[in-house]
Design an enzyme around this catalytic site. Sequence first.
Site, PDB file in Angstrom:
ATOM      1  N   ARG A   1      -1.043  10.096  20.358  1.00  0.00           N
ATOM      2  CA  ARG A   1      -2.375  10.706  20.186  1.00  0.00           C
ATOM      3  C   ARG A   1      -2.218  11.283  21.794  1.00  0.00           C
ATOM      4  O   ARG A   1      -2.772  12.413  22.457  1.00  0.00           O
ATOM      5  CB  ARG A   1      -3.372  10.858  19.766  1.00  0.00           C
TER       6      ARG A   1
ATOM      7  N   GLY B   1       0.824  -1.004  -0.252  1.00  0.00           N
ATOM      8  CA  GLY B   1       0.122  -0.435   0.180  1.00  0.00           C
ATOM      9  C   GLY B   1       0.682   1.040  -0.420  1.00  0.00           C
ATOM     10  O   GLY B   1       1.558   1.189   0.986  1.00  0.00           O
TER      11      GLY B   1
ATOM     12  N   ARG C   1     -10.860   5.843   6.325  1.00  0.00           N
ATOM     13  CA  ARG C   1     -12.082   5.800   5.731  1.00  0.00           C
ATOM     14  C   ARG C   1     -12.062   8.181   5.901  1.00  0.00           C
ATOM     15  O   ARG C   1     -11.781   8.367   5.975  1.00  0.00           O
ATOM     16  CB  ARG C   1     -12.645   5.910   7.872  1.00  0.00           C
TER      17      ARG C   1
ATOM     18  N   HIS D   1      -8.676  -0.432  18.533  1.00  0.00           N
ATOM     19  CA  HIS D   1      -8.507   0.907  18.446  1.00  0.00           C
ATOM     20  C   HIS D   1      -9.543   1.489  17.357  1.00  0.00           C
ATOM     21  O   HIS D   1      -9.576   1.224  16.202  1.00  0.00           O
ATOM     22  CB  HIS D   1      -7.064   0.546  17.516  1.00  0.00           C
TER      23      HIS D   1
HETATM   24  N1  LIG Z   1      -3.927   1.121  12.330  1.00  0.00           N
HETATM   25  C1  LIG Z   1      -4.236   2.593  11.834  1.00  0.00           C
HETATM   26  O1  LIG Z   1      -3.151   3.340  12.685  1.00  0.00           O
HETATM   27  C2  LIG Z   1      -4.668   3.300  11.151  1.00  0.00           C
HETATM   28  C3  LIG Z   1      -4.262   4.626  10.823  1.00  0.00           C
HETATM   29  C4  LIG Z   1      -4.094   5.419   9.678  1.00  0.00           C
HETATM   30  C5  LIG Z   1      -4.702   4.902   8.409  1.00  0.00           C
HETATM   31  N2  LIG Z   1      -5.311   3.243   8.336  1.00  0.00           N
HETATM   32  C6  LIG Z   1      -5.737   2.609   8.214  1.00  0.00           C
HETATM   33  O2  LIG Z   1      -4.996   1.862   6.609  1.00  0.00           O
HETATM   34  C7  LIG Z   1      -5.034   1.779   5.196  1.00  0.00           C
HETATM   35  C8  LIG Z   1      -4.604   2.933   4.742  1.00  0.00           C
HETATM   36  O3  LIG Z   1      -4.890   4.346   4.988  1.00  0.00           O
HETATM   37  P1  LIG Z   1      -4.535   5.310   3.954  1.00  0.00           P
HETATM   38  O4  LIG Z   1      -4.621   6.806   4.297  1.00  0.00           O
HETATM   39  O5  LIG Z   1      -2.754   5.250   3.114  1.00  0.00           O
HETATM   40  O6  LIG Z   1      -5.019   4.652   2.314  1.00  0.00           O
HETATM   41  P2  LIG Z   1      -4.551   5.364   0.705  1.00  0.00           P
HETATM   42  O7  LIG Z   1      -6.683   5.457  -0.163  1.00  0.00           O
HETATM   43  O8  LIG Z   1      -4.012   6.616   0.796  1.00  0.00           O
HETATM   44  O9  LIG Z   1      -4.117   4.470   0.336  1.00  0.00           O
HETATM   45  C9  LIG Z   1      -4.565   2.357   0.945  1.00  0.00           C
HETATM   46  C10 LIG Z   1      -3.535   2.552  -0.676  1.00  0.00           C
HETATM   47  O10 LIG Z   1      -3.930   1.074  -1.117  1.00  0.00           O
HETATM   48  C11 LIG Z   1      -3.643  -0.037  -2.174  1.00  0.00           C
HETATM   49  N3  LIG Z   1      -4.498  -0.763  -2.720  1.00  0.00           N
HETATM   50  C12 LIG Z   1      -5.799  -1.309  -2.273  1.00  0.00           C
HETATM   51  N4  LIG Z   1      -5.990  -2.391  -2.336  1.00  0.00           N
HETATM   52  C13 LIG Z   1      -4.198  -2.904  -2.664  1.00  0.00           C
HETATM   53  C14 LIG Z   1      -3.707  -3.996  -2.964  1.00  0.00           C
HETATM   54  N5  LIG Z   1      -4.756  -5.186  -2.969  1.00  0.00           N
HETATM   55  N6  LIG Z   1      -2.651  -4.329  -2.832  1.00  0.00           N
HETATM   56  C15 LIG Z   1      -1.976  -3.604  -2.918  1.00  0.00           C
HETATM   57  N7  LIG Z   1      -2.117  -2.397  -2.680  1.00  0.00           N
HETATM   58  C16 LIG Z   1      -3.521  -2.224  -2.604  1.00  0.00           C
HETATM   59  C17 LIG Z   1      -4.650   1.329  -2.942  1.00  0.00           C
HETATM   60  O11 LIG Z   1      -4.024   1.450  -4.214  1.00  0.00           O
HETATM   61  C18 LIG Z   1      -3.649   2.937  -2.139  1.00  0.00           C
HETATM   62  O12 LIG Z   1      -3.058   3.114  -2.689  1.00  0.00           O
HETATM   63  C19 LIG Z   1      -6.558   2.022   5.960  1.00  0.00           C
HETATM   64  O13 LIG Z   1      -7.303   1.418   5.792  1.00  0.00           O
HETATM   65  C20 LIG Z   1      -6.951   3.589   7.327  1.00  0.00           C
HETATM   66  O14 LIG Z   1      -7.797   3.005   7.023  1.00  0.00           O
HETATM   67  C21 LIG Z   1      -5.060   2.684   9.883  1.00  0.00           C
END
Ligand SMILES: NC(=O)c1ccc[n+]([C@@H]2O[C@H](COP(=O)([O-])OP(=O)(O)OC[C@H]3O[C@@H](n4cnc5c(N)ncnc54)[C@H](O)[C@@H]3O)[C@@H](O)[C@H]2O)c1
Length: 309
Positions: free
Chosen positions: A151, A7, A82, A175
Amino acid sequence: MKVTVVGAGAVGATCADNIARKELASELVLLDIKEGVAEGKAIDMMQTAALLGFDTKIKGVTNDYAATEHSDVVVITSGLPRKPGMTREELIGVNAGIVKSVTENILKYSPDTILIVVSNPMDTMNYLTLQTSGLPKNRVLGMGGALDSARFRYYLSQELGCSPADLNAVVVGGHGDTTMIPLIRHATWNSTPVTNFLTKEQQDKIVAATMVGGATLTKLIGTSAWYAPGAGTAAMVESILRDEKKLISCGVALEGEYGQQDISLVVPVILGRNGWERIIDFKLSDEEQAAFNKSADAVRNMNDVLKTL
Ligand SMILES: NC(=O)c1ccc[n+]([C@@H]2O[C@H](COP(=O)([O-])OP(=O)(O)OC[C@H]3O[C@@H](n4cnc5c(N)ncnc54)[C@H](O)[C@@H]3O)[C@@H](O)[C@H]2O)c1
């Protein structure tokens, strides 16, 4: 050392940037499903190497899992983030499919790796990864506590008018906006309980702000945050690869610890070269344990949704 970040979106790219700047790995692979995105971001980051003076070699690939072979640590950030008004839980259906297929592909080339799951809803995605990967439980970790604790320290520092670096504070539980438990009774300012300096009203305000910390940013930015999530994930990678034995709250499989089993929840653990090496028992009060059990019930309900997919 080799790290793969799956990702190359906001969180994945920020995490990769932190890993490269700190030279936590000699090789770093950024993988995304969207054609060209990971390649482009990897080149952009490599073009900072001359300016920042790091030696990590970053390679971007589109869905080419062979390039991830022999990764010591793999970070999974692939999935939908989200949008304002959405809960992390609403992402479960789409993200479960993505996280499962990514895990299977990764393990074909790095069967002994350590997995860090970031995709939301993290507690359920980490539980799914624990179940589907077949990896020893110590090699599967969820990132959420590192972020939520940072945070928590931020909001405490704002109220105390001090440096977040002088504060120790930990979040446990789930979380999620309603499932995380900022343990204010255990938080200290250079060894002195922060509760010595804050009224009950201030304490409640800090805890409430921490719990909705992610939603507050999603509302402001229009999508979920990435600087602190990326840095929190990189901090976990650092403690693992440098065998630092740092105490960081992470999502891990519980087998009786904190009174729970068959679930992944955030608890304080020691992170070293083998993944999470020890769960630290923070000796919760009756009230804290009741909140922890309530979080577990909510997360278990979410995990049950996996059975319907
Ligand atoms: N755990 C935490 O504390 C936390 C914090 C922030 C975000 N998140 C989560 O992390 C995830 C990513 O967030 P983001 O802001 O980077 O989103 P984003 O949309 O910027 O990036 C997600 C990326 O995943 C890629 N992707 C989708 N399906 C894929 C696959 N099968 N294989 C490879 N790549 C794939 C997309 O093309 C995209 O580039 C989300 O689910 C978000 O909710 C978690």
